[in-house]
Design a protein around this motif. Structure first.
Motif, PDB file in Angstrom:
ATOM      1  N   THR A   1       1.452  -7.584  19.262  1.00 41.73           N
ATOM      2  CA  THR A   1       2.494  -6.954  20.345  1.00 41.73           C
ATOM      3  C   THR A   1       2.114  -7.782  21.491  1.00 41.73           C
ATOM      4  O   THR A   1       1.003  -7.970  22.014  1.00 41.73           O
ATOM      5  N   THR A   2       3.058  -7.949  22.718  1.00 42.31           N
ATOM      6  CA  THR A   2       2.819  -8.516  23.872  1.00 42.31           C
ATOM      7  C   THR A   2       2.605  -7.412  24.797  1.00 42.31           C
ATOM      8  O   THR A   2       3.016  -6.350  24.763  1.00 42.31           O
TER       9      THR A   2
ATOM     10  N   TYR B   1       0.860  -1.256  -0.041  1.00 43.66           N
ATOM     11  CA  TYR B   1      -0.084  -0.038  -0.001  1.00 43.66           C
ATOM     12  C   TYR B   1       0.800   1.037   0.070  1.00 43.66           C
ATOM     13  O   TYR B   1       0.783   2.268  -0.852  1.00 43.66           O
ATOM     14  N   LEU B   2       2.026   1.239   0.759  1.00 46.87           N
ATOM     15  CA  LEU B   2       2.850   2.455   0.926  1.00 46.87           C
ATOM     16  C   LEU B   2       3.814   2.554  -0.253  1.00 46.87           C
ATOM     17  O   LEU B   2       4.300   3.298  -0.600  1.00 46.87           O
ATOM     18  N   GLY B   3       4.291   1.144  -0.799  1.00 48.09           N
ATOM     19  CA  GLY B   3       5.240   1.071  -1.868  1.00 48.09           C
ATOM     20  C   GLY B   3       6.549   1.427  -1.156  1.00 48.09           C
ATOM     21  O   GLY B   3       7.476   1.866  -1.807  1.00 48.09           O
ATOM     22  N   GLN B   4       6.701   0.930   0.159  1.00 51.61           N
ATOM     23  CA  GLN B   4       7.997   1.084   0.794  1.00 51.61           C
ATOM     24  C   GLN B   4       8.046  -0.014   2.047  1.00 51.61           C
ATOM     25  O   GLN B   4       7.261  -0.781   2.168  1.00 51.61           O
ATOM     26  N   PHE B   5       9.225  -0.130   2.364  1.00 52.24           N
ATOM     27  CA  PHE B   5       9.462  -1.066   3.436  1.00 52.24           C
ATOM     28  C   PHE B   5       9.293  -0.155   4.771  1.00 52.24           C
ATOM     29  O   PHE B   5       9.347   0.731   5.121  1.00 52.24           O
ATOM     30  N   ILE B   6       8.513  -1.254   5.591  1.00 48.17           N
ATOM     31  CA  ILE B   6       8.503  -0.547   6.924  1.00 48.17           C
ATOM     32  C   ILE B   6       8.964  -1.506   8.130  1.00 48.17           C
ATOM     33  O   ILE B   6       9.267  -2.499   8.033  1.00 48.17           O
ATOM     34  N   SER B   7       9.314  -1.073   9.229  1.00 48.09           N
ATOM     35  CA  SER B   7       9.971  -1.611  10.352  1.00 48.09           C
ATOM     36  C   SER B   7       9.285  -1.052  11.404  1.00 48.09           C
ATOM     37  O   SER B   7       8.632  -0.082  11.502  1.00 48.09           O
ATOM     38  N   LEU B   8       8.728  -1.951  12.476  1.00 48.28           N
ATOM     39  CA  LEU B   8       8.245  -1.645  13.729  1.00 48.28           C
ATOM     40  C   LEU B   8       9.259  -1.979  14.833  1.00 48.28           C
ATOM     41  O   LEU B   8       9.893  -3.069  14.816  1.00 48.28           O
ATOM     42  N   THR B   9       8.982  -1.212  15.775  1.00 47.10           N
ATOM     43  CA  THR B   9       9.743  -1.640  16.995  1.00 47.10           C
ATOM     44  C   THR B   9       9.155  -0.698  18.174  1.00 47.10           C
ATOM     45  O   THR B   9       8.184  -0.049  18.014  1.00 47.10           O
ATOM     46  N   THR B  10       9.711  -0.816  19.252  1.00 51.34           N
ATOM     47  CA  THR B  10       9.671   0.156  20.276  1.00 51.34           C
ATOM     48  C   THR B  10      10.718   1.261  20.461  1.00 51.34           C
ATOM     49  O   THR B  10      11.929   0.761  20.222  1.00 51.34           O
ATOM     50  N   ASP B  11      10.363   2.456  20.708  1.00 54.22           N
ATOM     51  CA  ASP B  11      11.578   3.469  21.125  1.00 54.22           C
ATOM     52  C   ASP B  11      11.739   3.432  22.342  1.00 54.22           C
ATOM     53  O   ASP B  11      11.438   2.769  23.280  1.00 54.22           O
TER      54      ASP B  11
ATOM     55  N   ARG C   1       1.903   6.041  26.711  1.00 58.40           N
ATOM     56  CA  ARG C   1       0.829   6.574  27.718  1.00 58.40           C
ATOM     57  C   ARG C   1      -0.330   5.819  27.606  1.00 58.40           C
ATOM     58  O   ARG C   1      -1.072   5.871  28.693  1.00 58.40           O
ATOM     59  N   GLU C   2      -0.618   5.390  26.383  1.00 62.19           N
ATOM     60  CA  GLU C   2      -1.600   4.462  26.269  1.00 62.19           C
ATOM     61  C   GLU C   2      -1.530   2.995  26.621  1.00 62.19           C
ATOM     62  O   GLU C   2      -2.499   2.498  27.202  1.00 62.19           O
ATOM     63  N   LEU C   3      -0.256   2.432  26.539  1.00 63.70           N
ATOM     64  CA  LEU C   3       0.049   1.100  26.747  1.00 63.70           C
ATOM     65  C   LEU C   3       1.391   0.995  27.145  1.00 63.70           C
ATOM     66  O   LEU C   3       1.975   0.422  26.366  1.00 63.70           O
ATOM     67  N   PRO C   4       1.646   1.443  28.298  1.00 64.95           N
ATOM     68  CA  PRO C   4       2.934   1.285  28.587  1.00 64.95           C
ATOM     69  C   PRO C   4       3.686  -0.165  28.655  1.00 64.95           C
ATOM     70  O   PRO C   4       4.950  -0.244  28.735  1.00 64.95           O
ATOM     71  N   ALA C   5       2.819  -1.265  28.611  1.00 62.73           N
ATOM     72  CA  ALA C   5       3.472  -2.540  28.809  1.00 62.73           C
ATOM     73  C   ALA C   5       3.713  -3.256  27.615  1.00 62.73           C
ATOM     74  O   ALA C   5       3.796  -4.516  27.649  1.00 62.73           O
ATOM     75  N   ALA C   6       3.487  -2.441  26.402  1.00 65.33           N
ATOM     76  CA  ALA C   6       3.787  -3.220  25.125  1.00 65.33           C
ATOM     77  C   ALA C   6       5.218  -3.476  24.787  1.00 65.33           C
ATOM     78  O   ALA C   6       5.795  -2.374  24.974  1.00 65.33           O
ATOM     79  N   TYR C   7       5.440  -4.469  24.065  1.00 64.14           N
ATOM     80  CA  TYR C   7       6.700  -4.597  23.433  1.00 64.14           C
ATOM     81  C   TYR C   7       6.576  -5.691  22.378  1.00 64.14           C
ATOM     82  O   TYR C   7       5.716  -6.375  22.150  1.00 64.14           O
ATOM     83  N   ALA C   8       7.833  -5.648  21.638  1.00 68.94           N
ATOM     84  CA  ALA C   8       7.921  -6.801  20.603  1.00 68.94           C
ATOM     85  C   ALA C   8       6.872  -6.677  19.557  1.00 68.94           C
ATOM     86  O   ALA C   8       6.276  -7.843  19.315  1.00 68.94           O
ATOM     87  N   PRO C   9       6.677  -5.526  18.756  1.00 63.49           N
ATOM     88  CA  PRO C   9       5.642  -5.468  17.874  1.00 63.49           C
ATOM     89  C   PRO C   9       6.043  -6.570  16.542  1.00 63.49           C
ATOM     90  O   PRO C   9       7.236  -6.237  16.173  1.00 63.49           O
ATOM     91  N   SER C  10       5.260  -7.448  15.988  1.00 62.94           N
ATOM     92  CA  SER C  10       5.530  -8.273  14.990  1.00 62.94           C
ATOM     93  C   SER C  10       4.741  -7.949  13.681  1.00 62.94           C
ATOM     94  O   SER C  10       3.528  -8.207  14.105  1.00 62.94           O
ATOM     95  N   ILE C  11       4.946  -7.834  12.638  1.00 62.47           N
ATOM     96  CA  ILE C  11       3.977  -7.602  11.557  1.00 62.47           C
ATOM     97  C   ILE C  11       3.260  -8.733  10.987  1.00 62.47           C
ATOM     98  O   ILE C  11       3.932  -9.797  10.505  1.00 62.47           O
ATOM     99  N   PHE C  12       2.086  -8.633  10.679  1.00 66.11           N
ATOM    100  CA  PHE C  12       1.384 -10.017  10.103  1.00 66.11           C
ATOM    101  C   PHE C  12       1.882 -10.108   8.557  1.00 66.11           C
ATOM    102  O   PHE C  12       2.115  -8.941   7.911  1.00 66.11           O
ATOM    103  N   PRO C  13       2.207 -11.332   8.265  1.00 59.88           N
ATOM    104  CA  PRO C  13       2.954 -11.602   6.969  1.00 59.88           C
ATOM    105  C   PRO C  13       2.273 -11.298   5.766  1.00 59.88           C
ATOM    106  O   PRO C  13       2.775 -11.498   4.737  1.00 59.88           O
ATOM    107  N   TYR C  14       0.850 -11.395   5.719  1.00 62.10           N
ATOM    108  CA  TYR C  14       0.349 -11.037   4.608  1.00 62.10           C
ATOM    109  C   TYR C  14      -0.184  -9.650   4.278  1.00 62.10           C
ATOM    110  O   TYR C  14      -0.694  -9.170   5.268  1.00 62.10           O
TER     111      TYR C  14
END
Length: 369
Positions: free
Chosen positions: A354-355, A294-304, A331-344
């Motif tokens: 995310t956990t 959709y974006l025509g780009q590579f994307i990366s997800l992580t936590t900052d 501030r919405e969800l301080p306990a989230a980590y390890a986002p992983s992109i759905f492969p399709y």
């Protein structure tokens, strides 16, 4: 409710004072958890008001997947990849279940370090549903690669990336030596394991081990991407708030470390020169990378560094990568980590898991791009 869940609830109710509930945003130690809904202070999906919505409970007793039926009450990660035949494999990290607790490691739960489930879900709009799980002889989810779980020797062997290459399934796993300060841990090494039977049995590939020193220390946690005949390996040192690096190798040579090239900031280095790798982004935790049509780009997800879930964009796998865009504010969800992109691909909707450490289970999220 099945007998396993009932027994566990009774045991927890009688010993709830002994169970540690996570109170810090990015706790690393999986022993300091309570995965029982309500008793751990959570009820239902997180209510997010920002750009992203929580849409489905993937694991745990509150999940339609009923993972407690194979003794997975709580788990983290959720590394998803296509097996090359349209089936999604998902590897989870440390899982809490009913059984003999590992008091030596400070755990009130029996746990496994790496398990795998399979799914044919391609449209996650109503959830991700599991078809099968790799089980032991009594029907419980079993470790794919055993770990001695001895503190300061190896406390766990945790999957961080998965990919299908040449008809073989590969996982990258990190050998955790110790849990340190919040969001930090020390590894012994990372390395690949391979499966030729769709994830049912796995064997380690010792020649792929990267010790936690020198340039290899930058590839202790990984993410995989396939593009143009190459497998790209994105690596970070152990722990969060670190720099990320990238290597690439021809798909057929994924198990040969001597064939890997490393991005030095301007060029791909000569093969095998891990010390040439230069940072491609900073302040990241566990990372996931994919090309988005959709974006025509590579994307990366992580936590900052603040523990917000963020997305970056790039025109090529090595970058340059954009500034981070916040998908879930800490501030919405301080306990989230390890986002992983759905492969399709799912069009304008970006799905990822995310956990949520406060409930020690995995949640499916949706962001509109």
């Amino acid at each position: 409710m099945n007998k396993t869940a009932s027994a566990l609830l009774s045991a927890v109710a009688g010993a709830s004072a002994l169970i540690l509930v996570a109170t810090t945003p990015a706790e690393a130690n999986p022993n300091a958890i309570n995965p029982i809904p309500v008793l751990n202070g959570t009820s239902g999906l997180p209510n997010l008001a920002g750009r992203t919505r929580a849409v489905f409970q993937v694991t745990g007793m509150a999940s339609p997947n009923n993972t407690q039926s194979y003794n997975v009450l709580g788990t983290d990660l959720g590394i998803m990849w296509d097996n090359g035949n349209g089936e999604m494999l998902t590897a989870f990290g440390d899982t809490a279940g009913l059984g003999l607790p590992n008091l030596l490691a400070g755990s009130f739960w029996a746990w496994r370090s790496n398990i795998l489930v399979r799914s044919h879900t391609h449209d996650p709009s109503t959830g991700i549903f599991f078809d099968s799980v790799v089980r032991d002889i009594v029907g419980q989810a079993r470790d794919l690669i055993p770990s001695p779980k001895i503190p300061f020797v190896e406390i766990s062997r945790i999957p961080t990336a998965g990919i299908s290459a040449g008809g073989v399934q590969y996982m990258s796993l990190m050998s955790v030596q110790s849990w340190d300060d919040v969001g930090q841990w020390t590894t012994n090494f990372s390395g690949l394991a391979a499966s030729g039977d769709n994830g049912e049995t796995w064997g380690e590939l010792p020649a792929t081990r990267r010790p936690n020193d020198g340039g290899n220390a930058n590839f202790q946690m990984n993410a995989f991407l396939k593009n143009g005949g190459f497998v790209y390996e994105y690596g970070t040192p152990s722990g969060r708030n670190k720099a990320a690096y990238v290597a690439r190798v021809r798909e057929g040579d994924i198990a040969n470390l001597g064939e890997y090239e490393y991005w030095d900031g301007e060029h791909w280095s000569r093969r095998g020169d891990v010390n040439a790798a230069a940072p491609i982004m900073g302040g990241v935790g566990e990372i996931s990378v994919m090309y988005n049509e959709y974006l025509g780009q590579f994307i990366s997800l992580t936590t900052d560094p603040f523990n917000s879930v963020v997305m970056r964009r790039a025109a090529s796998p090595e970058g340059p990568w954009s500034a981070p865009e916040v998908l879930i504010d800490t501030r919405e969800l301080p306990a989230a980590y390890a986002p992983s992109i759905f492969p399709y691909q799912t069009g304008r909707d970006l799905y990822f898991v995310t956990t949520v450490h406060t409930q020690y289970n995995v949640v499916l999220m949706r962001t509109t791009l």
